[in-house]
Design an enzyme around this catalytic site. Structure first.
Site, mmCIF file in Angstrom:
data_model
loop_
_atom_site.group_PDB
_atom_site.id
_atom_site.type_symbol
_atom_site.label_atom_id
_atom_site.label_comp_id
_atom_site.label_asym_id
_atom_site.label_seq_id
_atom_site.Cartn_x
_atom_site.Cartn_y
_atom_site.Cartn_z
ATOM 1 N N LEU A 114 0.655 -6.723 -7.526
ATOM 2 C CA LEU A 114 0.785 -6.282 -6.133
ATOM 3 C C LEU A 114 1.825 -5.172 -6.133
ATOM 4 O O LEU A 114 2.842 -5.268 -6.844
ATOM 5 C CB LEU A 114 1.244 -7.433 -5.229
ATOM 6 C CG LEU A 114 0.243 -8.580 -5.001
ATOM 7 C CD1 LEU A 114 0.870 -9.676 -4.141
ATOM 8 C CD2 LEU A 114 -1.048 -8.089 -4.365
ATOM 9 N N ASP A 115 1.606 -4.151 -5.312
ATOM 10 C CA ASP A 115 2.571 -3.051 -5.236
ATOM 11 C C ASP A 115 3.928 -3.568 -4.757
ATOM 12 O O ASP A 115 4.012 -4.613 -4.108
ATOM 13 C CB ASP A 115 2.097 -1.994 -4.228
ATOM 14 C CG ASP A 115 0.788 -1.356 -4.664
ATOM 15 O OD1 ASP A 115 0.504 -1.352 -5.870
ATOM 16 O OD2 ASP A 115 0.064 -0.871 -3.763
ATOM 17 N N ILE A 116 4.952 -2.786 -4.999
ATOM 18 C CA ILE A 116 6.309 -3.213 -4.612
ATOM 19 C C ILE A 116 6.406 -3.478 -3.103
ATOM 20 O O ILE A 116 7.116 -4.378 -2.665
ATOM 21 C CB ILE A 116 7.369 -2.183 -5.094
ATOM 22 C CG1 ILE A 116 8.774 -2.734 -4.888
ATOM 23 C CG2 ILE A 116 7.183 -0.820 -4.433
ATOM 24 C CD1 ILE A 116 9.844 -2.021 -5.676
ATOM 25 N N HIS A 173 -3.338 0.687 -6.554
ATOM 26 C CA HIS A 173 -3.324 1.069 -5.131
ATOM 27 C C HIS A 173 -4.729 1.046 -4.515
ATOM 28 O O HIS A 173 -5.044 1.868 -3.651
ATOM 29 C CB HIS A 173 -2.775 2.493 -4.945
ATOM 30 C CG HIS A 173 -1.297 2.627 -5.195
ATOM 31 N ND1 HIS A 173 -0.421 1.574 -5.177
ATOM 32 C CD2 HIS A 173 -0.540 3.727 -5.452
ATOM 33 C CE1 HIS A 173 0.792 2.010 -5.430
ATOM 34 N NE2 HIS A 173 0.762 3.304 -5.612
ATOM 35 N N LYS A 199 -5.211 0.764 -0.614
ATOM 36 C CA LYS A 199 -4.615 1.948 0.029
ATOM 37 C C LYS A 199 -5.507 3.171 -0.202
ATOM 38 O O LYS A 199 -5.736 3.977 0.707
ATOM 39 C CB LYS A 199 -3.204 2.210 -0.524
ATOM 40 C CG LYS A 199 -2.205 1.122 -0.127
ATOM 41 C CD LYS A 199 -0.883 1.293 -0.848
ATOM 42 C CE LYS A 199 0.064 0.160 -0.533
ATOM 43 N NZ LYS A 199 1.181 0.069 -1.456
#
Ligand code: URA
Length: 259
Positions: free
Chosen positions: A102-104, A187, A190
């Site tokens: 998971l992205d930050i 990502h 997104k």
């Protein structure tokens, strides 16, 4: 199996620390102190205790974390806090790794496990394990988003484009969309919304396969699940029930969590 190996696999002790604990007399096998690190044990049959506390044997370990923002999905990092840093010292078993990424700035459900086979099945697009996200968008969902996601949307990659696998999408409130994908490109969610001219302001993963993020689990908290429960992640429920669950439990997520 050697006693020191058993201890180093089932506790956060290194092999060396396990040997020291055994030599010091802190370990019992079926109630008897054993001081030899190479003593043979049968984990399914013997009751092994460390400092008086029985150790429950499990071939693999599964932790479900509610990942907060600002923490990276990695096993270690010189500068930033990792998801493994959120586990208590006792739970930091060897070979644990986050399953997927998971992205930050993404919050939500993350499995941390030492079961490499399950991780592989969950991550390989071939096995079609669905990961469900709630995206807070800057614009309402455009009419073409759902069909373009369903057909497999082209997203930018380097100088070119790649076509994503078909994905599901539903707007459950203005500017709040549920998305189901079974790939894990960098990502990805997104970039999928960027491809339809929208922008993801916040992202939550609230379910993997049949396993939801418990709505009352605080950010940064985690709990242990069994191998059977982890196996539920490989099941795919109906998208309509996923959307209903998300709407009921997570439409006010960013209000309640200030995440
Ligand atoms: N897609 C994203 O864009 N970010 C994540 O963290 C997960 C999926």
């Amino acid at each position: 199996m050697r006693l020191d190996r058993f201890l180093s696999e089932q506790t956060a002790l290194s092999r060396k620390d396990a040997q020291t604990a055994i030599r010091k007399g802190s370990v019992t096998v079926d109630g008897i102190v054993v001081k030899k690190p190479d003593h043979t044990v049968f984990p399914e049959k013997n009751e092994i205790s460390l400092a008086g506390k029985p150790l429950v044997f499990a071939e693999h370990h599964y932790f479900l974390l509610h990942k907060p923002e600002g923490v990276i999905t990695a096993t270690e990092d010189a500068k930033q806090k990792t998801v493994l840093d959120l586990l208590s010292a006792d739970d930091r078993l060897p070979k644990l790794a986050p399953c997927g990424r998971l992205d930050i700035d993404t919050t939500g459900l993350l499995l941390i496990t030492d079961d490499g086979q399950l991780s592989h099945r969950m991550l390989s697009p071939k096995h079609h394990v669905m990961k469900y996200y709630l995206a807070k968008l800057s614009e309402p969902l455009s009419a073409d988003t759902k069909p373009r996601f369903a057909d497999g949307i082209a997203i930018r990659e380097g100088a070119g484009e790649v076509i994503c696998q078909p994905a599901e999408c539903e707007e459950i409130a203005p500017c709040l969309a549920v998305v189901g994908i079974h790939e894990g490109r960098y990502h990805q969610v997104k970039r999928m919304f960027a491809a339809v001219g929208n922008h993801v302001e916040k992202l939550l993963r609230f379910q993997i396969g049949n396993v939801p993020l418990p709505p009352d689990l605080p950010l940064g908290a985690y709990f242990v699940i069994s191998d059977k429960e982890a196996g539920e992640m490989l099941m795919n429920p109906a998208f309509s029930s996923i959307c209903a669950f998300c709407k009921e439990n997570y439409s006010s997520y960013w209000i309640n969590n200030q995440a």
